[in-house]
Design a protein around this motif. Structure first.
Motif, mmCIF file in Angstrom:
data_model
loop_
_atom_site.group_PDB
_atom_site.id
_atom_site.type_symbol
_atom_site.label_atom_id
_atom_site.label_comp_id
_atom_site.label_asym_id
_atom_site.label_seq_id
_atom_site.Cartn_x
_atom_site.Cartn_y
_atom_site.Cartn_z
ATOM 1 N N GLU A 109 -37.609 -55.617 11.842
ATOM 2 C CA GLU A 109 -38.529 -56.749 11.699
ATOM 3 C C GLU A 109 -38.009 -57.776 10.693
ATOM 4 O O GLU A 109 -38.149 -58.980 10.910
ATOM 5 C CB GLU A 109 -39.920 -56.258 11.274
ATOM 6 C CG GLU A 109 -40.654 -55.403 12.303
ATOM 7 C CD GLU A 109 -41.134 -56.160 13.532
ATOM 8 O OE1 GLU A 109 -40.677 -57.289 13.779
ATOM 9 O OE2 GLU A 109 -41.973 -55.598 14.253
ATOM 10 N N THR A 130 -44.510 -61.748 13.346
ATOM 11 C CA THR A 130 -43.489 -60.845 12.812
ATOM 12 C C THR A 130 -43.653 -60.665 11.304
ATOM 13 O O THR A 130 -43.505 -59.551 10.783
ATOM 14 C CB THR A 130 -42.076 -61.360 13.185
ATOM 15 O OG1 THR A 130 -41.993 -61.450 14.612
ATOM 16 C CG2 THR A 130 -40.977 -60.439 12.679
ATOM 17 N N GLN A 162 -46.315 -58.277 10.850
ATOM 18 C CA GLN A 162 -45.857 -56.926 11.189
ATOM 19 C C GLN A 162 -45.086 -56.312 10.019
ATOM 20 O O GLN A 162 -45.216 -55.116 9.745
ATOM 21 C CB GLN A 162 -44.989 -56.971 12.455
ATOM 22 C CG GLN A 162 -45.805 -57.347 13.689
ATOM 23 C CD GLN A 162 -44.956 -57.725 14.886
ATOM 24 O OE1 GLN A 162 -43.728 -57.718 14.823
ATOM 25 N NE2 GLN A 162 -45.613 -58.057 15.984
ATOM 26 N N GLU A 176 -38.488 -53.264 20.408
ATOM 27 C CA GLU A 176 -39.588 -53.071 19.449
ATOM 28 C C GLU A 176 -40.732 -52.272 20.066
ATOM 29 O O GLU A 176 -41.366 -51.459 19.380
ATOM 30 C CB GLU A 176 -40.121 -54.425 18.984
ATOM 31 C CG GLU A 176 -39.146 -55.192 18.117
ATOM 32 C CD GLU A 176 -39.768 -56.488 17.653
ATOM 33 O OE1 GLU A 176 -40.015 -56.622 16.447
ATOM 34 O OE2 GLU A 176 -40.029 -57.354 18.523
ATOM 35 N N TYR A 216 -42.174 -49.025 18.266
ATOM 36 C CA TYR A 216 -43.583 -48.884 17.840
ATOM 37 C C TYR A 216 -44.279 -47.759 18.600
ATOM 38 O O TYR A 216 -45.117 -47.058 18.032
ATOM 39 C CB TYR A 216 -44.352 -50.203 18.009
ATOM 40 C CG TYR A 216 -44.171 -51.129 16.828
ATOM 41 C CD1 TYR A 216 -44.731 -50.813 15.586
ATOM 42 C CD2 TYR A 216 -43.435 -52.298 16.939
ATOM 43 C CE1 TYR A 216 -44.557 -51.647 14.493
ATOM 44 C CE2 TYR A 216 -43.252 -53.141 15.851
ATOM 45 C CZ TYR A 216 -43.818 -52.805 14.630
ATOM 46 O OH TYR A 216 -43.637 -53.625 13.552
ATOM 47 N N GLU A 224 -46.279 -57.185 20.348
ATOM 48 C CA GLU A 224 -44.951 -57.170 20.988
ATOM 49 C C GLU A 224 -45.094 -57.230 22.508
ATOM 50 O O GLU A 224 -44.356 -57.942 23.182
ATOM 51 C CB GLU A 224 -44.149 -55.914 20.609
ATOM 52 C CG GLU A 224 -44.053 -55.584 19.136
ATOM 53 C CD GLU A 224 -43.346 -56.609 18.274
ATOM 54 O OE1 GLU A 224 -43.219 -57.781 18.675
ATOM 55 O OE2 GLU A 224 -42.924 -56.232 17.164
HETATM 56 FE FE FE Z 1 -41.914 -57.323 15.729
#
Ligand code: FE
Ligand code: ZN
Ligand code: FE
Length: 186
Positions: free
Chosen positions: A21, A51, A54, A112, A116, A142
């Motif tokens: 990230e 982002t 995140q 991603e 995740y 995402e």
């Molecule tokens: Fe991300």
């Protein structure tokens, strides 16, 4: 923490994601700059904001775990970003370059989404319910970003095809110059 445990893997995976990230926080402004289509540029700017959030969510998780987020470099993301930069250096027409940037960005989103999904499942198993909900928020973003890019590809790719076909016809007997359909702002 017992060595070699699932919890240790969990923290390693979170560190990898944190590195991914933070690499993106640097890469997304470059992708926005490379985009000619206004909506594509906006999509990158919007995803940059997400982002940053995140990154904050991951920091919250590390704080709760009393662990530091640094210490791992995500080589997968490094590769994806490098490949994207390579694509952007090609001498494509603007709309074609947009199609290429979308391709690079969707590779990032899928990477991603996988990462995740992995940490969310481990968090669930470890009973870290607060982490699960934070990770799910990011996972949802995402997936949304990926869907948005698919929509933009459906709009931009036909323009890329039409624009460059027309240009190759016009090129006969015409000196090379700036494209008249160029969307790049002056
Ligand atoms: Fe991300
Ligand atoms: Zn990685
Ligand atoms: Fe993303």
């Amino acid at each position: 923490m017992p060595q070699g445990s699932l919890r240790e893997l969990y923290i390693d995976e979170l560190r990898d994601l944190y590195s991914a990230e933070t690499q993106l926080v640097k890469a997304l402004p470059k992708m926005a700059k490379a985009a000619s289509h206004a909506q594509l540029r906006q999509a990158f700017e919007e995803h940059l904001r997400q982002t940053s959030e995140q990154v904050s969510r991951l920091e919250q998780i590390f704080e709760a775990l009393d662990e530091k987020p640094s210490g791992k470099k995500c080589l997968g993301m490094e590769g994806l970003v490098k490949e994207g930069a390579e694509t952007m250096r090609e001498k494509y027409a603007n709309e074609v370059k947009d199609a290429a940037v979308i391709g690079a960005a969707q590779r990032v989103e899928h990477y991603e989404i996988a990462a995740y999904g992995t940490v969310r499942e481990i968090a669930r198993l470890l009973g870290e319910d607060d982490h699960v909900s934070l990770l799910e928020q990011s996972l949802g973003e995402e997936k949304q970003a990926d869907e948005k890019l698919t929509q933009l590809a459906q709009e931009i790719n036909p323009q890329a095809e039409a624009g460059t076909e027309q240009e190759s016809e016009e090129e006969i007997g015409r000196p090379q110059g700036p494209r008249k359909n160029s969307r790049r702002a002056a």
